[in-house]
Motif scaffolding. Structure first.
Motif, PDB file in Angstrom:
ATOM      1  N   LYS A  78      28.261  -9.323  -8.949  1.00 17.68           N
ATOM      2  CA  LYS A  78      29.041 -10.174  -8.044  1.00 17.68           C
ATOM      3  C   LYS A  78      28.187 -10.649  -6.859  1.00 17.68           C
ATOM      4  N   ALA A  79      27.284  -9.790  -6.398  1.00 17.41           N
ATOM      5  CA  ALA A  79      26.388 -10.177  -5.302  1.00 17.41           C
ATOM      6  C   ALA A  79      25.481 -11.322  -5.731  1.00 17.41           C
ATOM      7  N   VAL A  80      25.018 -11.280  -6.980  1.00 15.08           N
ATOM      8  CA  VAL A  80      24.170 -12.360  -7.504  1.00 15.08           C
ATOM      9  C   VAL A  80      24.938 -13.675  -7.493  1.00 15.08           C
ATOM     10  N   LYS A  81      26.198 -13.645  -7.897  1.00 18.53           N
ATOM     11  CA  LYS A  81      27.012 -14.867  -7.925  1.00 18.53           C
ATOM     12  C   LYS A  81      27.261 -15.392  -6.515  1.00 18.53           C
ATOM     13  N   ARG A  82      27.529 -14.465  -5.562  1.00 21.97           N
ATOM     14  CA  ARG A  82      27.748 -14.902  -4.176  1.00 21.97           C
ATOM     15  C   ARG A  82      26.495 -15.570  -3.629  1.00 21.97           C
ATOM     16  N   LYS A  83      25.346 -15.002  -3.942  1.00 21.79           N
ATOM     17  CA  LYS A  83      24.087 -15.558  -3.436  1.00 21.79           C
ATOM     18  C   LYS A  83      23.868 -16.956  -3.989  1.00 21.79           C
ATOM     19  N   GLU A  84      24.213 -17.165  -5.263  1.00 17.98           N
ATOM     20  CA  GLU A  84      24.091 -18.491  -5.866  1.00 17.98           C
ATOM     21  C   GLU A  84      25.003 -19.496  -5.177  1.00 17.98           C
ATOM     22  N   GLY A  85      26.146 -19.024  -4.690  1.00 17.79           N
ATOM     23  CA  GLY A  85      27.083 -19.913  -3.993  1.00 17.79           C
ATOM     24  C   GLY A  85      26.691 -20.203  -2.560  1.00 17.79           C
ATOM     25  N   LYS A  86      25.686 -19.483  -2.047  1.00 22.06           N
ATOM     26  CA  LYS A  86      25.129 -19.721  -0.709  1.00 22.06           C
ATOM     27  C   LYS A  86      26.174 -19.636   0.406  1.00 22.06           C
ATOM     28  N   GLN A  87      27.087 -18.647   0.287  1.00 28.16           N
ATOM     29  CA  GLN A  87      28.094 -18.464   1.331  1.00 28.16           C
ATOM     30  C   GLN A  87      28.002 -17.092   1.987  1.00 28.16           C
ATOM     31  N   THR A  88      26.858 -16.440   1.791  1.00 28.74           N
ATOM     32  CA  THR A  88      26.671 -15.090   2.317  1.00 28.74           C
ATOM     33  C   THR A  88      26.927 -15.025   3.817  1.00 28.74           C
ATOM     34  N   GLN A  89      26.375 -15.965   4.546  1.00 28.48           N
ATOM     35  CA  GLN A  89      26.517 -15.981   6.005  1.00 28.48           C
ATOM     36  C   GLN A  89      27.983 -15.963   6.414  1.00 28.48           C
ATOM     37  N   LEU A  90      28.797 -16.782   5.744  1.00 27.15           N
ATOM     38  CA  LEU A  90      30.225 -16.883   6.085  1.00 27.15           C
ATOM     39  C   LEU A  90      30.961 -15.582   5.794  1.00 27.15           C
ATOM     40  N   HIS A  91      30.630 -14.944   4.671  1.00 29.82           N
ATOM     41  CA  HIS A  91      31.306 -13.692   4.312  1.00 29.82           C
ATOM     42  C   HIS A  91      31.029 -12.599   5.345  1.00 29.82           C
ATOM     43  N   ILE A  92      29.781 -12.462   5.748  1.00 29.17           N
ATOM     44  CA  ILE A  92      29.433 -11.409   6.703  1.00 29.17           C
ATOM     45  C   ILE A  92      29.961 -11.736   8.097  1.00 29.17           C
ATOM     46  N   GLN A  93      29.893 -12.989   8.493  1.00 25.43           N
ATOM     47  CA  GLN A  93      30.453 -13.377   9.791  1.00 25.43           C
ATOM     48  C   GLN A  93      31.948 -13.111   9.833  1.00 25.43           C
ATOM     49  N   ASN A  94      32.638 -13.365   8.717  1.00 21.21           N
ATOM     50  CA  ASN A  94      34.070 -13.101   8.670  1.00 21.21           C
ATOM     51  C   ASN A  94      34.349 -11.599   8.779  1.00 21.21           C
ATOM     52  N   LEU A  95      33.535 -10.804   8.094  1.00 20.26           N
ATOM     53  CA  LEU A  95      33.663  -9.348   8.177  1.00 20.26           C
ATOM     54  C   LEU A  95      33.552  -8.872   9.625  1.00 20.26           C
ATOM     55  N   LEU A  96      32.530  -9.336  10.325  1.00 21.66           N
ATOM     56  CA  LEU A  96      32.319  -8.900  11.703  1.00 21.66           C
ATOM     57  C   LEU A  96      33.424  -9.395  12.624  1.00 21.66           C
ATOM     58  N   SER A  97      33.973 -10.565  12.316  1.00 23.03           N
ATOM     59  CA  SER A  97      35.085 -11.084  13.098  1.00 23.03           C
ATOM     60  C   SER A  97      36.313 -10.183  12.956  1.00 23.03           C
ATOM     61  N   ILE A  98      36.587  -9.720  11.738  1.00 27.58           N
ATOM     62  CA  ILE A  98      37.732  -8.839  11.515  1.00 27.58           C
ATOM     63  C   ILE A  98      37.537  -7.505  12.221  1.00 27.58           C
ATOM     64  N   VAL A  99      36.330  -6.983  12.162  1.00 29.47           N
ATOM     65  CA  VAL A  99      36.038  -5.691  12.795  1.00 29.47           C
ATOM     66  C   VAL A  99      36.178  -5.770  14.310  1.00 29.47           C
ATOM     67  N   ASN A 100      35.783  -6.897  14.891  1.00 26.51           N
ATOM     68  CA  ASN A 100      35.661  -6.985  16.351  1.00 26.51           C
ATOM     69  C   ASN A 100      36.779  -7.747  17.059  1.00 26.51           C
TER      70      ASN A 100
END
Length: 249
Positions: free
Chosen positions: A112-134
């Motif tokens: 699944k990580a390989v597919k996410r990387k191909e979609g080039k949305q990694t930055q958005l996923h991690i930024q969203n994670l940090l937004s939820i945490v903080n």
């Protein structure tokens, strides 16, 4: 994928390294046991994937990610228990593995990580994670995986979700309908902290849009505020729904 293990226990590093020998698509480039070492190795080795323990000895994984600021790599979280941050990970459509890590789970997460990387949305996923945490819940968005993109949606904008075989139909207050690639069970887990009620095997409803609970003999339905929509309530769920609605008052 060029992979870096970030884990403070040597025995857990050894266990994961042993599993990675069975996955030829993974090229292990290094290992770190604390955040400072991890930061240095990320800068030097430019990994494509982090296998990241949530609880490090000095800071947690989310604080480490926040300190980096630029995310050109994928992340798979590893934890020994159902950590408070796991819900944020789920809401951001990222993966986590429970210790001791199993080969099948690790392989699935890497695919699944390989597919996410191909979609080039990694930055958005991690930024969203940090937004939820903080940030407080009213500022949260959840990641919804569609066929060709990932949409980040405010849970308050979702009226209801309906099962469609292995997919989920998501009905938004704007009138738009999305077809998500996760099943309804997954959304019941993701949305459980955002006032959604699982009223039926095939239906999940935002409590915000429920007007009343209707009963006709042994048939129960939820009447929604949106266009007089009616959603079935299963006999097994009706008592739970009543309790949930009373909690809203």
């Amino acid at each position: 994928m060029r992979t870096l293990i970030i884990e403070d226990e040597k025995k857990n590093i050894a266990h994961v390294k042993g599993l990675l020998k069975n996955l030829p698509q993974v090229n292990l480039v290094g290992e770190a046991t604390n955040a400072a070492e991890a930061t240095r190795l990320i800068a030097e080795l430019h990994p494509e994937l982090l296998l990241l323990d949530i609880q490090l000895p000095d800071i947690n994984a989310f604080e480490l990610l926040a300190s980096l600021g630029d995310y050109y790599f994928e992340v798979i979280f590893i934890t020994a228990y159902d950590h408070y941050g796991i819900q944020a990970v789920k809401c951001s459509a990222l993966d986590y593995l429970l210790k001791p890590v199993k080969l099948t789970d690790l392989n699935s997460a890497i695919q699944k990580a390989v597919k996410r990387k191909e979609g080039k949305q990694t930055q958005l996923h991690i930024q969203n994670l940090l937004s939820i945490v903080n940030r407080p819940p009213k500022e949260h968005r959840i990641a919804i995986l569609l066929m060709k993109e990932t949409r980040f949606i405010d849970p308050a904008d979702i009226i209801r979700c309906e099962a469609a075989n292995n997919y989920t139909q998501i009905f938004l207050v704007s009138g738009e309908k999305l077809i998500a690639s996760k099943g309804l069970y997954d959304f019941a887990e993701i949305l459980k902290n955002y006032h959604f009620i699982r009223c039926h095997q095939s239906h999940l409803v935002n409590r915000k849009y429920i007007k009343s609970l209707l009963s006709h003999d042994t048939v129960f339905e939820l009447l929604l505020t949106e266009k007089g929509m009616r959603i079935p309530v299963s006999r097994l769920k009706k008592d739970l729904v009543k309790v949930e609605l009373l909690m809203q008052k």
